[in-house]
Design a protein around this motif. Structure first.
Motif, PDB file in Angstrom:
ATOM      1  N   LEU A 149       0.968  -1.319   0.001  1.00 44.09           N
ATOM      2  CA  LEU A 149      -0.161  -0.156   0.094  1.00 44.09           C
ATOM      3  C   LEU A 149       0.827   1.325   0.138  1.00 44.09           C
ATOM      4  CD1 LEU A 149      -2.866  -0.946   2.508  1.00 44.09           C
ATOM      5  CD2 LEU A 149      -2.834  -1.434   0.026  1.00 44.09           C
ATOM      6  N   LYS A 150       1.943   1.071   0.783  1.00 43.30           N
ATOM      7  CA  LYS A 150       2.917   2.341   0.855  1.00 43.30           C
ATOM      8  C   LYS A 150       3.487   2.620  -0.491  1.00 43.30           C
ATOM      9  CE  LYS A 150       3.886   2.529   5.777  1.00 43.30           C
ATOM     10  NZ  LYS A 150       4.840   2.190   6.948  1.00 43.30           N
ATOM     11  N   ALA A 151       3.823   1.601  -1.127  1.00 44.77           N
ATOM     12  CA  ALA A 151       4.476   1.467  -2.480  1.00 44.77           C
ATOM     13  C   ALA A 151       3.479   2.101  -3.521  1.00 44.77           C
ATOM     14  CB  ALA A 151       4.733   0.329  -2.881  1.00 44.77           C
ATOM     15  N   ALA A 152       2.292   1.757  -3.423  1.00 46.54           N
ATOM     16  CA  ALA A 152       1.195   2.383  -4.154  1.00 46.54           C
ATOM     17  C   ALA A 152       1.303   4.012  -3.865  1.00 46.54           C
ATOM     18  CB  ALA A 152      -0.084   1.827  -3.776  1.00 46.54           C
ATOM     19  N   MET A 153       1.164   4.236  -2.872  1.00 48.37           N
ATOM     20  CA  MET A 153       1.449   5.615  -2.496  1.00 48.37           C
ATOM     21  C   MET A 153       2.676   6.513  -2.971  1.00 48.37           C
ATOM     22  SD  MET A 153       0.300   6.630   1.222  1.00 48.37           S
ATOM     23  CE  MET A 153       0.420   8.320   1.106  1.00 48.37           C
ATOM     24  N   ASP A 154       3.792   5.764  -2.815  1.00 50.59           N
ATOM     25  CA  ASP A 154       4.965   6.234  -3.469  1.00 50.59           C
ATOM     26  C   ASP A 154       4.856   6.432  -4.901  1.00 50.59           C
ATOM     27  OD1 ASP A 154       5.981   6.299  -0.812  1.00 50.59           O
ATOM     28  OD2 ASP A 154       7.354   4.452  -1.247  1.00 50.59           O
ATOM     29  N   LYS A 155       4.174   5.797  -5.546  1.00 49.16           N
ATOM     30  CA  LYS A 155       4.160   5.773  -7.045  1.00 49.16           C
ATOM     31  C   LYS A 155       2.706   6.814  -7.441  1.00 49.16           C
ATOM     32  CE  LYS A 155       7.081   2.425  -7.847  1.00 49.16           C
ATOM     33  NZ  LYS A 155       8.419   2.765  -8.437  1.00 49.16           N
ATOM     34  N   GLY A 156       2.330   7.305  -6.488  1.00 44.67           N
ATOM     35  CA  GLY A 156       1.415   8.759  -6.950  1.00 44.67           C
ATOM     36  C   GLY A 156       0.032   8.411  -6.597  1.00 44.67           C
ATOM     37  N   ALA A 157      -0.493   7.398  -5.598  1.00 41.67           N
ATOM     38  CA  ALA A 157      -1.716   7.286  -5.105  1.00 41.67           C
ATOM     39  C   ALA A 157      -1.845   8.163  -3.820  1.00 41.67           C
ATOM     40  CB  ALA A 157      -2.102   5.887  -4.710  1.00 41.67           C
ATOM     41  N   PRO A 158      -2.971   8.809  -3.770  1.00 42.65           N
ATOM     42  CA  PRO A 158      -3.075   9.662  -2.449  1.00 42.65           C
ATOM     43  C   PRO A 158      -3.447   8.889  -1.207  1.00 42.65           C
ATOM     44  CG  PRO A 158      -4.432  10.678  -3.855  1.00 42.65           C
ATOM     45  CD  PRO A 158      -3.848   9.382  -4.752  1.00 42.65           C
ATOM     46  N   GLY A 159      -3.999   7.986  -1.391  1.00 42.99           N
ATOM     47  CA  GLY A 159      -4.108   6.806  -0.472  1.00 42.99           C
ATOM     48  C   GLY A 159      -4.500   5.374  -0.958  1.00 42.99           C
ATOM     49  N   ALA A 160      -4.453   4.329   0.090  1.00 41.37           N
ATOM     50  CA  ALA A 160      -4.778   3.071  -0.325  1.00 41.37           C
ATOM     51  C   ALA A 160      -5.178   2.250   0.651  1.00 41.37           C
ATOM     52  CB  ALA A 160      -3.460   2.258  -1.053  1.00 41.37           C
ATOM     53  N   ALA A 214      -6.597   1.752  -4.482  1.00 42.12           N
ATOM     54  CA  ALA A 214      -5.763   2.653  -4.593  1.00 42.12           C
ATOM     55  C   ALA A 214      -6.505   3.957  -5.030  1.00 42.12           C
ATOM     56  CB  ALA A 214      -4.764   2.657  -4.993  1.00 42.12           C
ATOM     57  N   ASN A 215      -6.712   5.207  -4.603  1.00 46.87           N
ATOM     58  CA  ASN A 215      -7.552   6.128  -5.073  1.00 46.87           C
ATOM     59  C   ASN A 215      -6.904   6.960  -6.010  1.00 46.87           C
ATOM     60  OD1 ASN A 215      -6.069   7.252  -3.087  1.00 46.87           O
ATOM     61  ND2 ASN A 215      -7.966   8.826  -2.466  1.00 46.87           N
ATOM     62  N   THR A 216      -6.329   6.360  -7.053  1.00 47.44           N
ATOM     63  CA  THR A 216      -5.927   7.195  -8.323  1.00 47.44           C
ATOM     64  C   THR A 216      -6.091   6.127  -9.537  1.00 47.44           C
ATOM     65  OG1 THR A 216      -4.091   8.533  -9.271  1.00 47.44           O
ATOM     66  CG2 THR A 216      -3.447   6.425  -8.239  1.00 47.44           C
ATOM     67  N   SER A 217      -5.732   6.562 -10.806  1.00 47.80           N
ATOM     68  CA  SER A 217      -5.484   5.591 -12.045  1.00 47.80           C
ATOM     69  C   SER A 217      -4.853   6.500 -13.112  1.00 47.80           C
ATOM     70  CB  SER A 217      -6.950   5.442 -12.542  1.00 47.80           C
ATOM     71  OG  SER A 217      -7.793   6.763 -12.935  1.00 47.80           O
ATOM     72  N   ASN A 218      -4.799   5.894 -14.204  1.00 52.15           N
ATOM     73  CA  ASN A 218      -3.857   6.112 -15.198  1.00 52.15           C
ATOM     74  C   ASN A 218      -2.516   6.411 -14.797  1.00 52.15           C
ATOM     75  OD1 ASN A 218      -3.069   6.909 -17.876  1.00 52.15           O
ATOM     76  ND2 ASN A 218      -3.177   9.088 -17.446  1.00 52.15           N
ATOM     77  N   GLY A 275      -0.060   3.009 -14.111  1.00 50.54           N
ATOM     78  CA  GLY A 275       0.253   1.625 -14.020  1.00 50.54           C
ATOM     79  C   GLY A 275       1.066   1.188 -12.960  1.00 50.54           C
ATOM     80  N   ALA A 276       2.010   2.014 -12.363  1.00 51.39           N
ATOM     81  CA  ALA A 276       2.948   1.802 -11.504  1.00 51.39           C
ATOM     82  C   ALA A 276       2.306   1.486 -10.081  1.00 51.39           C
ATOM     83  CB  ALA A 276       4.327   2.686 -11.290  1.00 51.39           C
ATOM     84  N   VAL A 277       1.084   2.513  -9.769  1.00 51.39           N
ATOM     85  CA  VAL A 277       0.182   2.370  -8.764  1.00 51.39           C
ATOM     86  C   VAL A 277      -0.458   0.807  -8.823  1.00 51.39           C
ATOM     87  CG1 VAL A 277      -1.764   3.197  -7.365  1.00 51.39           C
ATOM     88  CG2 VAL A 277       0.095   4.679  -8.279  1.00 51.39           C
ATOM     89  N   ASN A 278      -0.908   0.679  -9.978  1.00 56.18           N
ATOM     90  CA  ASN A 278      -1.598  -0.660  -9.964  1.00 56.18           C
ATOM     91  C   ASN A 278      -0.947  -1.719  -9.784  1.00 56.18           C
ATOM     92  OD1 ASN A 278      -4.247  -1.984 -10.417  1.00 56.18           O
ATOM     93  ND2 ASN A 278      -4.010  -1.805 -12.681  1.00 56.18           N
ATOM     94  N   THR A 279       0.377  -1.816 -10.312  1.00 52.19           N
ATOM     95  CA  THR A 279       1.325  -3.097  -9.945  1.00 52.19           C
ATOM     96  C   THR A 279       1.578  -3.075  -8.679  1.00 52.19           C
ATOM     97  OG1 THR A 279       2.195  -2.604 -12.169  1.00 52.19           O
ATOM     98  CG2 THR A 279       3.439  -3.905 -10.866  1.00 52.19           C
ATOM     99  N   ALA A 280       1.950  -1.969  -7.887  1.00 57.61           N
ATOM    100  CA  ALA A 280       2.429  -1.952  -6.694  1.00 57.61           C
ATOM    101  C   ALA A 280       1.064  -2.646  -5.642  1.00 57.61           C
ATOM    102  CB  ALA A 280       2.801  -0.549  -6.068  1.00 57.61           C
ATOM    103  N   LEU A 281      -0.079  -2.185  -6.009  1.00 60.52           N
ATOM    104  CA  LEU A 281      -1.246  -2.467  -5.247  1.00 60.52           C
ATOM    105  C   LEU A 281      -1.468  -4.019  -5.506  1.00 60.52           C
ATOM    106  CD1 LEU A 281      -3.693  -1.348  -3.433  1.00 60.52           C
ATOM    107  CD2 LEU A 281      -5.130  -1.264  -5.683  1.00 60.52           C
ATOM    108  N   GLY A 282      -1.008  -4.266  -6.531  1.00 57.96           N
ATOM    109  CA  GLY A 282      -1.316  -6.129  -6.764  1.00 57.96           C
ATOM    110  C   GLY A 282      -0.285  -6.517  -5.773  1.00 57.96           C
ATOM    111  N   GLY A 283       0.774  -6.015  -5.286  1.00 61.05           N
ATOM    112  CA  GLY A 283       1.500  -6.792  -4.294  1.00 61.05           C
ATOM    113  C   GLY A 283       0.976  -7.177  -2.990  1.00 61.05           C
ATOM    114  N   THR A 284      -0.239  -6.730  -3.014  1.00 63.08           N
ATOM    115  CA  THR A 284      -1.148  -7.108  -1.572  1.00 63.08           C
ATOM    116  C   THR A 284      -1.521  -8.571  -1.772  1.00 63.08           C
ATOM    117  OG1 THR A 284      -3.052  -6.274  -2.644  1.00 63.08           O
ATOM    118  CG2 THR A 284      -1.823  -4.831  -1.165  1.00 63.08           C
ATOM    119  N   LEU A 285      -1.936  -9.149  -2.936  1.00 62.41           N
ATOM    120  CA  LEU A 285      -2.330 -10.353  -3.174  1.00 62.41           C
ATOM    121  C   LEU A 285      -1.265 -11.429  -2.624  1.00 62.41           C
ATOM    122  CD1 LEU A 285      -3.876  -9.893  -6.635  1.00 62.41           C
ATOM    123  CD2 LEU A 285      -5.288  -9.729  -4.444  1.00 62.41           C
ATOM    124  N   GLU A 286       0.078 -11.369  -3.074  1.00 65.79           N
ATOM    125  CA  GLU A 286       1.038 -12.339  -2.772  1.00 65.79           C
ATOM    126  C   GLU A 286       1.336 -12.224  -1.293  1.00 65.79           C
ATOM    127  OE1 GLU A 286       2.648 -14.374  -6.112  1.00 65.79           O
ATOM    128  OE2 GLU A 286       3.451 -14.559  -4.066  1.00 65.79           O
TER     129      GLU A 286
END
Ligand code: HEL
Length: 351
Positions: free
Chosen positions: A15-26, A325-329, A331-342
């Motif tokens: 979740l923090k990685a998703a923020m680092d890539k540009g999401a205001p939150g996750a 994660a509350n952003t889009s467009n 991709g790096a945020v989406n990939t980072a968020l996907g790390g929650t699954l593993e």
């Protein structure tokens, strides 16, 4: 066999990685044999500074496709539609190829083109042009048919929202009611999904909700608050609003057989690969991800302006995770968020 405890530190790191890539939150919510675990980072509202909150609702995008697929498969089970019947048997003249079947829609093998590619080629202008528009299903199908088909019916997987717009038309044709009524009667009420709704074409999200922020194409340009929109460009392909708890209830209940009888659930989870690595698969309106620890999870992903979503459960429904994660467009945020699954389903990595 006991399942590994979720690695909630790993979930937080993703979740923090998703923020680092540009999401205001996750945020993420895991439900498993040892109960519920939640993690939040950042804000759900940049203006007020309100913190991310797993009780807040958000737009789930194409996770809606699994809701639509469940309704359609219930209609198949009731004998009101046939999976291998031509779509045009139910909607005469709609599609230019009589060979396109209902199953082709659910597996993204119809060859119908993806109309959102040109629609959102320029991200913010494309969004602003449609955010308050109300489309008919037929207008959306027309946008797809104006583009070259991507292949012969049944030939190759090629993802297109058009497939699940036609699914919405089939549901309305077979039931004589709007899809909203069918979501309510067949999924939302039986599962008591109190924070899940289909409010198209209203643009507001009622109750406590996450504001979504769209990244413009121009590097460094300010985020666009994309929270209010009709999502009429997607409808039965992407317009549902929900929250993490309801999504976990939905995916778990689906996998436990509470929404479909065994043979229909088996059909839904019968998948074919969508990537050369053979770790990503698609069934009937449902994705399967094969994780590094050997666990297979079923659910869907979502991308709608301002929101990335993952909603997955194990095949026995005993474990489920939803993450947003509350952003889009971005991709790096989406990939980072996907790390929650593993992290959630495979647990702490052993040295
Ligand atoms: C297959 C997907 C990824 S795309 C499909 C659907 N979402 C859309 O079709 C919207 C695409 C444009 C969204 C926009 N992007 C642009 O405008 C780029 N120019 C943004 O990022 O907000 C959904 O949801 N699905 C995802 C899914 O199933 O995971």
């Amino acid at each position: 066999v006991t399942s590994p405890a979720p690695d909630m530190d790993g979930v937080t790191a993703a979740l923090k990685a998703a923020m680092d890539k540009g999401a205001p939150g996750a945020m993420a919510r895991f439900s498993g044999p040892d109960g519920v675990r939640i993690r939040t980072v950042g804000v759900r509202d940049r203006a007020s500074g309100a913190g991310m909150d797993t009780r807040a609702r958000f737009r789930i995008g194409s996770v809606s496709k699994t809701f639509s697929s469940v309704v359609l498969l219930q209609l198949v089970d009731e004998g009101r539609l046939e999976l291998d019947a031509p779509v045009n048997r139910y909607l005469p003249g709609l599609l230019p190829d009589e060979r396109i079947t209902v199953r082709h829609l659910l597996t993204h093998r119809s060859g119908l083109a993806e109309y959102t590619d040109p629609m959102f080629d320029k991200t913010v202008p494309g969004f602003e042009a449609v955010r308050n528009r109300v489309f008919t299903y037929r207008e959306l199908v027309g946008l797809s048919l104006a583009l070259p088909r991507t292949g012969e019916p049944g030939a190759a997987y090629s993802y297109s929202n058009a497939n699940f717009v036609v699914v919405g038309m089939l549901i309305e044709h077979a039931t004589g009611t709007p899809v909203a009524t069918q979501y309510e009667r067949r999924i939302i009420k039986p599962l008591k999904l109190r924070h899940t709704s289909y409010v198209h074409p209203k643009t507001s999200i009622k109750g406590t909700h996450v504001r979504g922020y769209l990244h413009p194409d121009e590097e460094g340009a300010p985020l666009v608050d994309s929270t209010e929109q009709t999502v009429s460009w997607a409808q039965s392909a992407g317009a549902i609003v929900s929250d993490p708890a309801d999504l976990n209830t939905f995916t778990s209940a689906l996998m436990r057989g509470r929404l479909l009888p065994p043979k229909m659930l088996d059909a839904m989870t019968t998948v074919t690969p969508t990537d050369t690595a053979q770790t990503r698969f698609y069934g009937l309106g449902l994705r399967r991800y094969d994780l590094s620890c050997g666990t297979q999870i079923y659910g869907h992903t979502g991308t709608v302006q301002g929101y990335y979503t993952y909603a997955f459960a194990t095949r026995d429904g005993s474990r489920a995770l939803s993450a947003m994660a509350n952003t889009s467009n971005r991709g790096a945020v989406n990939t980072a968020l996907g790390g929650t699954l593993e992290a959630a389903f495979c647990g702490k990595k052993t040295a």
